[in-house]
Motif scaffolding. Structure first.
Motif, PDB file in Angstrom:
ATOM      1  N   LYS A  56      42.321  49.152  85.882  1.00 42.05           N
ATOM      2  CA  LYS A  56      41.631  49.722  87.082  1.00 42.05           C
ATOM      3  C   LYS A  56      40.277  49.972  87.092  1.00 42.05           C
ATOM      4  O   LYS A  56      39.873  49.926  85.948  1.00 42.05           O
ATOM      5  CB  LYS A  56      42.564  50.847  87.621  1.00 42.05           C
ATOM      6  N   ASP A  57      39.590  50.533  88.028  1.00 42.97           N
ATOM      7  CA  ASP A  57      38.333  50.825  87.936  1.00 42.97           C
ATOM      8  C   ASP A  57      38.419  52.018  87.143  1.00 42.97           C
ATOM      9  O   ASP A  57      39.423  52.782  87.061  1.00 42.97           O
ATOM     10  CB  ASP A  57      37.714  51.247  89.414  1.00 42.97           C
ATOM     11  N   PRO A  76      37.191  43.306  85.991  1.00 40.75           N
ATOM     12  CA  PRO A  76      38.169  43.737  86.404  1.00 40.75           C
ATOM     13  C   PRO A  76      39.564  42.968  86.340  1.00 40.75           C
ATOM     14  O   PRO A  76      39.572  41.989  85.808  1.00 40.75           O
ATOM     15  CB  PRO A  76      37.699  43.562  88.065  1.00 40.75           C
TER      16      PRO A  76
END
Length: 540
Positions: free
Chosen positions: A103-104, A138
């Motif tokens: 995830k971020d 990402p």
């Protein structure tokens, strides 16, 4: 001048005609080409660095295999790993936790050690590093949690902890336009791999050519990954002839901050550090792998503090590849798993019998090693179809001029090869000059005039014309006799097998080379001293 003629006409004329035809052919084609055509070898290149502008692109250090507390075998919070790589000067980080898609950094839970949104923004803007940002790749994952690990990027897919099937992971990443690399494959092979295992990996690369990118060729301490470079080469021997490149990445495989910058990393070469450029570079191979150790090369510079080799440029000019870099002692060139040359430059034609469908190189120095991705090659052999000689004269001081002879060889596929040679001559010189394998007759006048220029082929002492049913042999001979003063008497004789001959006598100066007309034929003779004949043959 005295001309003596005996019964020569029929057999001699025909035989001399054959020699003249051979000589005329030589003006367009080397004499040997009649039986063994001359071959020019050139290569078509498919280089992963073809679009790199080495003068303007930057190089960005990446770790593509990173674990946090989200993995079952790590207890390090996400923020610790992110801060650790940021503090170590990295530009790119991929969080590849087992069976978990990344995830971020600020979207992880507090228990997992999420980076604050404010801090994530500071890192993305390079705060404290003069604006040098660190980018997160990402949607990363180390697929197949227990075995047969696949590192995946840019793909929203998770195979799960218990999955262990290569094909399922590769297929799903492919379907999501992501990229896959086999993680530490030496762990799952016979180290080095068997041919059956190599074939299996090669089939995956060929089945998913747009998403299955390569191998992790270095990781942790090179204990198992040393065999992965053998696997890399042996796989390329299968895939490269089919147009599929296989890239190599190098990583820490860090599970804690103590492993950060421990041994290996990957350098991306891009116009600027953005997610879009990272994806483009990963898909095209615009990166190279670096490590501070390599067991096979006897290297372990992990505690040396010395810089690891950097690639500054790769240039391809015709069949020559030239590499420039820093912090290296040597550059090794590798084809089909064997080191074939060492040095900054390699001429592929010189090693054409040792090169298959790919060539890669590595920079080796006291601070470590860097492995470039392979350049795919297609060898093309073309035949000579035409040869033309041209000459020009440049006036120098006194009686000296500079003669330049240029031979243009034209091959199939409109390929050309230029051969040039320069000679010092006197004014009004006429003679034959050796330009590599060619003999070129040039007749000059005044300072810059060329009266004649053509390729000749030595008729040797005798010619055996295939079309002559009598198997006649033509002999062209010349002799020099000293006379008064600075002049000599030159006698040229053409004799056939039956003893019929044609003979002409000329008065010449010492050390003269020139062409003499005998009937309808031209005979070139080069003399030296009072009585030496250096060359004698029919020209054209």
């Amino acid at each position: 001048m005295k001309l003596q003629t005996r019964n020569t006409k029929k057999i001699l004329s025909f035989a001399l005609a054959i020699c003249v035809i051979f000589s005329m052919i030589a003006t367009a084609l080397p004499f040997a080409a009649a039986s063994t055509p001359k071959i020019l070898t050139y290569y078509n290149f498919n280089s992963p660095y073809a679009n790199v502008d080495w003068d303007t692109y930057g190089q960005y250090k990446a770790n593509l295999h990173t674990h946090t507390t989200v993995s079952i075998d790590s207890s390090e919070p996400v923020r610790n790993m992110v801060e650790g790589y940021y503090g170590a000067g990295y530009d790119i980080v991929a969080i590849t936790d087992h069976a978990n898609t990344s995830k971020d950094w600020d979207k992880y839970t507090s228990a997992q050690g999420a980076v604050t949104a404010e801090r994530a923004n500071q890192i993305a803007n390079g705060e404290g590093r003069d604006g040098k940002a660190m980018i997160q790749i990402p949607l990363c994952n180390e697929q197949n949690g227990l075995s047969n690990h696949v590192l995946s990027y840019f793909a929203d897919y998770n195979a799960g902890l218990l999955a262990s099937n290569y094909n399922t992971a590769l297929q799903n990443v492919n379907n999501r336009d992501g990229f896959s690399f086999f993680a530490h494959p030496g762990r799952y092979t016979s180290a080095p791999a068997t041919q059956a295992q190599i074939n299996n990996y090669a089939n995956f690369f060929l089945q998913y050519p747009n998403s299955a990118m390569g191998y992790e060729i270095f990781g942790v301490n090179d204990g198992e990954t040393r065999n992965e470079r053998i696997l890399w080469d042996r796989t390329l021997m299968i895939t490269a002839p089919q147009g599929k490149n296989v890239f190599g990445i190098s990583n820490d495989d860090a599970h804690s901050t103590s492993a950060i910058a421990r041994s290996g990393w990957t350098m991306f070469v891009m116009p600027e550090n953005t997610v879009e450029n990272i994806k483009t570079a990963m898909g095209s191979g615009m990166f190279y792998a670096s490590a501070m150790m390599a067991i096979d090369e006897g290297l372990d510079a992990r505690n040396s503090g010395l810089p690891t080799p950097i690639i500054n440029s790769i240039k391809i000019d015709d069949n020559i590849i030239t590499v420039e870099g820093e912090y290296y002692d040597r550059i090794d060139w590798i084809a089909d798993g064997k080191k074939i040359a060492t040095g900054n430059t390699i001429d592929l034609v010189e090693y054409k019998d040792e090169i298959g469908s790919y060539l890669r190189f590595q920079l080796v120095g006291e601070g470590g090693i860097s492995w470039a991705n392979s350049i795919l090659l297609e060898r093309v052999d073309v035949k000579l179809v035409n040869t033309v000689a041209e000459a020009s004269v440049k006036k120098l001081t006194g009686n000296q001029n500079e003669l330049t002879i240029t031979i243009t060889e034209t091959y199939e596929h409109d390929k050309t090869n230029i051969i040039t040679a320069t000679f010092m001559i006197n004014n009004n010189a006429a003679g034959t000059y050796q330009v590599e394998e060619y003999k070129v007759y040039v007749d000059t006048k005044g300072n810059t005039q060329i009266r004649a220029c053509y390729i000749v082929e030595d008729c040797k002492i005798k010619i055996e014309p295939e079309a002559d049913e009598n198997n006649s042999i033509i002999i062209v001979k010349a002799s020099v006799e000293k006379t008064l003063g600075n002049t000599n008497k030159l006698t040229i004789t053409v004799t056939d097998e039956l003893g019929n001959d044609t003979e002409e006598t000329f008065t010449i100066d010492n050390n003269i080379a020139g062409t003499y007309q005998i009937g309808e034929y031209k005979v070139y003779v080069d003399t030296k001293g009072n009585d030496q004949t250096l060359a004698c043959y029919i020209t054209q």
